[in-house]
Design a protein around this motif. Sequence first.
Motif, PDB file in Angstrom:
ATOM      1  N   SER A  77       0.826  -1.208   0.000  1.00 26.58           N
ATOM      2  CA  SER A  77       0.000   0.000   0.000  1.00 26.58           C
ATOM      3  C   SER A  77       0.862   1.259   0.000  1.00 26.58           C
ATOM      4  O   SER A  77       0.501   2.269  -0.615  1.00 26.58           O
ATOM      5  CB  SER A  77      -0.923  -0.001   1.224  1.00 26.58           C
ATOM      6  OG  SER A  77      -0.195   0.180   2.432  1.00 26.58           O
ATOM      7  N   GLN A 101      -1.369   6.176  -6.993  1.00 21.79           N
ATOM      8  CA  GLN A 101      -2.567   5.422  -7.370  1.00 21.79           C
ATOM      9  C   GLN A 101      -3.652   5.575  -6.302  1.00 21.79           C
ATOM     10  O   GLN A 101      -3.372   5.505  -5.104  1.00 21.79           O
ATOM     11  CB  GLN A 101      -2.211   3.945  -7.554  1.00 21.79           C
ATOM     12  CG  GLN A 101      -1.287   3.673  -8.723  1.00 21.79           C
ATOM     13  CD  GLN A 101      -1.146   2.199  -9.024  1.00 21.79           C
ATOM     14  OE1 GLN A 101      -2.141   1.479  -9.092  1.00 21.79           O
ATOM     15  NE2 GLN A 101       0.089   1.744  -9.208  1.00 21.79           N
ATOM     16  N   GLN A 102      -4.883   5.731  -6.760  1.00 16.51           N
ATOM     17  CA  GLN A 102      -6.008   5.928  -5.862  1.00 16.51           C
ATOM     18  C   GLN A 102      -6.706   4.603  -5.555  1.00 16.51           C
ATOM     19  O   GLN A 102      -6.702   3.693  -6.384  1.00 16.51           O
ATOM     20  CB  GLN A 102      -7.015   6.902  -6.488  1.00 16.51           C
ATOM     21  CG  GLN A 102      -6.452   8.290  -6.729  1.00 16.51           C
ATOM     22  CD  GLN A 102      -6.017   8.964  -5.443  1.00 16.51           C
ATOM     23  OE1 GLN A 102      -6.729   8.931  -4.436  1.00 16.51           O
ATOM     24  NE2 GLN A 102      -4.845   9.577  -5.470  1.00 16.51           N
ATOM     25  N   PRO A 103      -7.312   4.476  -4.374  1.00 16.97           N
ATOM     26  CA  PRO A 103      -8.083   3.258  -4.051  1.00 16.97           C
ATOM     27  C   PRO A 103      -9.214   3.051  -5.053  1.00 16.97           C
ATOM     28  O   PRO A 103      -9.797   4.009  -5.560  1.00 16.97           O
ATOM     29  CB  PRO A 103      -8.630   3.552  -2.655  1.00 16.97           C
ATOM     30  CG  PRO A 103      -7.741   4.615  -2.098  1.00 16.97           C
ATOM     31  CD  PRO A 103      -7.297   5.436  -3.263  1.00 16.97           C
ATOM     32  N   SER A 104      -9.518   1.782  -5.351  1.00 18.30           N
ATOM     33  CA  SER A 104     -10.543   1.468  -6.339  1.00 18.30           C
ATOM     34  C   SER A 104     -11.520   0.465  -5.756  1.00 18.30           C
ATOM     35  O   SER A 104     -11.139  -0.651  -5.410  1.00 18.30           O
ATOM     36  CB  SER A 104      -9.898   0.900  -7.603  1.00 18.30           C
ATOM     37  OG  SER A 104     -10.861   0.333  -8.450  1.00 18.30           O
ATOM     38  N   LEU A 105     -12.797   0.869  -5.633  1.00 20.90           N
ATOM     39  CA  LEU A 105     -13.834  -0.038  -5.145  1.00 20.90           C
ATOM     40  C   LEU A 105     -14.019  -1.208  -6.102  1.00 20.90           C
ATOM     41  O   LEU A 105     -14.231  -2.353  -5.678  1.00 20.90           O
ATOM     42  CB  LEU A 105     -15.154   0.717  -4.970  1.00 20.90           C
ATOM     43  CG  LEU A 105     -16.343  -0.118  -4.472  1.00 20.90           C
ATOM     44  CD1 LEU A 105     -16.042  -0.710  -3.094  1.00 20.90           C
ATOM     45  CD2 LEU A 105     -17.608   0.739  -4.431  1.00 20.90           C
ATOM     46  N   ARG A 106     -13.920  -0.934  -7.410  1.00 21.73           N
ATOM     47  CA  ARG A 106     -14.074  -1.992  -8.407  1.00 21.73           C
ATOM     48  C   ARG A 106     -12.996  -3.068  -8.220  1.00 21.73           C
ATOM     49  O   ARG A 106     -13.289  -4.266  -8.239  1.00 21.73           O
ATOM     50  CB  ARG A 106     -13.990  -1.383  -9.809  1.00 21.73           C
ATOM     51  CG  ARG A 106     -14.114  -2.393 -10.938  1.00 21.73           C
ATOM     52  CD  ARG A 106     -14.124  -1.682 -12.294  1.00 21.73           C
ATOM     53  NE  ARG A 106     -14.128  -2.644 -13.389  1.00 21.73           N
ATOM     54  CZ  ARG A 106     -13.037  -3.174 -13.923  1.00 21.73           C
ATOM     55  NH1 ARG A 106     -11.833  -2.838 -13.447  1.00 21.73           N
ATOM     56  NH2 ARG A 106     -13.131  -4.031 -14.920  1.00 21.73           N
ATOM     57  N   ARG A 107     -11.735  -2.656  -8.026  1.00 20.65           N
ATOM     58  CA  ARG A 107     -10.655  -3.630  -7.819  1.00 20.65           C
ATOM     59  C   ARG A 107     -10.839  -4.387  -6.515  1.00 20.65           C
ATOM     60  O   ARG A 107     -10.561  -5.577  -6.430  1.00 20.65           O
ATOM     61  CB  ARG A 107      -9.299  -2.919  -7.810  1.00 20.65           C
ATOM     62  CG  ARG A 107      -8.842  -2.448  -9.175  1.00 20.65           C
ATOM     63  CD  ARG A 107      -7.413  -1.955  -9.125  1.00 20.65           C
ATOM     64  NE  ARG A 107      -6.495  -3.036  -8.777  1.00 20.65           N
ATOM     65  CZ  ARG A 107      -5.246  -2.840  -8.387  1.00 20.65           C
ATOM     66  NH1 ARG A 107      -4.760  -1.618  -8.274  1.00 20.65           N
ATOM     67  NH2 ARG A 107      -4.474  -3.872  -8.105  1.00 20.65           N
ATOM     68  N   LEU A 108     -11.318  -3.686  -5.486  1.00 20.33           N
ATOM     69  CA  LEU A 108     -11.537  -4.319  -4.198  1.00 20.33           C
ATOM     70  C   LEU A 108     -12.541  -5.469  -4.303  1.00 20.33           C
ATOM     71  O   LEU A 108     -12.389  -6.511  -3.656  1.00 20.33           O
ATOM     72  CB  LEU A 108     -12.046  -3.286  -3.186  1.00 20.33           C
ATOM     73  CG  LEU A 108     -12.362  -3.797  -1.771  1.00 20.33           C
ATOM     74  CD1 LEU A 108     -11.101  -4.311  -1.089  1.00 20.33           C
ATOM     75  CD2 LEU A 108     -13.003  -2.697  -0.935  1.00 20.33           C
ATOM     76  N   LYS A 145     -11.001  -8.135  -7.781  1.00 18.85           N
ATOM     77  CA  LYS A 145      -9.734  -8.866  -7.703  1.00 18.85           C
ATOM     78  C   LYS A 145      -9.847 -10.151  -6.878  1.00 18.85           C
ATOM     79  O   LYS A 145      -9.346 -11.203  -7.300  1.00 18.85           O
ATOM     80  CB  LYS A 145      -8.625  -7.968  -7.140  1.00 18.85           C
ATOM     81  CG  LYS A 145      -7.253  -8.631  -7.231  1.00 18.85           C
ATOM     82  CD  LYS A 145      -6.136  -7.677  -6.926  1.00 18.85           C
ATOM     83  CE  LYS A 145      -4.790  -8.378  -7.083  1.00 18.85           C
ATOM     84  NZ  LYS A 145      -3.650  -7.463  -6.836  1.00 18.85           N
TER      85      LYS A 145
END
Length: 238
Positions: free
Chosen positions: A207, A215-222, A225
Amino acid sequence: MLLLSYWNQHKLMSRPPLTVTIIALNEEENILRAMKSVSWAEEILIIDSGSTDRTVEIAQSATIPASVRVIYNPWPGYGQQKNFAQKHATHDWILNIDADEEVSPQLKREIETNLKAIKTSSLDAQGFFFPRKTFYLGKWIKHGGWYPNHLVRLVNRKFATWTEPRVHEELKVRGKVVGLKHALHHFAFLSIHDQILTNLRFSRLGSEDLKKTGQQPSLRRLIMKPVGKFFETYLIKG
């Protein structure tokens, strides 16, 4: 002494000389096993970052054919420490292993055979990768995301450099990389508790790398993935 000298000269004639590099910190439970598994190399170079246990003592007193050197270097990071080791090796061909790993007899023979081919110019390669097999909670893990875990670990340092993120460093080779068949043995975690602590430490380091690159946090990746990793390790890799 004469017999040992003849043995070392014979090895030098049959393949390029080899340095094995190992970075270590408080590895008294593992270091001798790792060293014995590569005692056939010309040199074992251990970079210690300040062990407070018997790691250095065990390494320096090991009675093995290989020449052993221990160098102290304050911890700069995983990739940085491995690049430091590579820079200070005596020989250009370098095999990197971790202190909790060992080279199996089968992998040793395969490495020797391919380095002999390099020596005779019957093989053109600047690096080699091979699978790593992990021993965990009393058994070898042969499926999922852990196996086969292919890693580049044997290189000509003239053509190879470690990347230097905070975690998950990689050995990048400028040239041809050839795959080997037999596995490096890995004795990763003492317990589930040890694994969880390691995962948390690596997650924190990862992190910090992401923050550093902006890089910004991504709800989609969370969300996606973990789903993708489940399909990869459980359904595809079994």
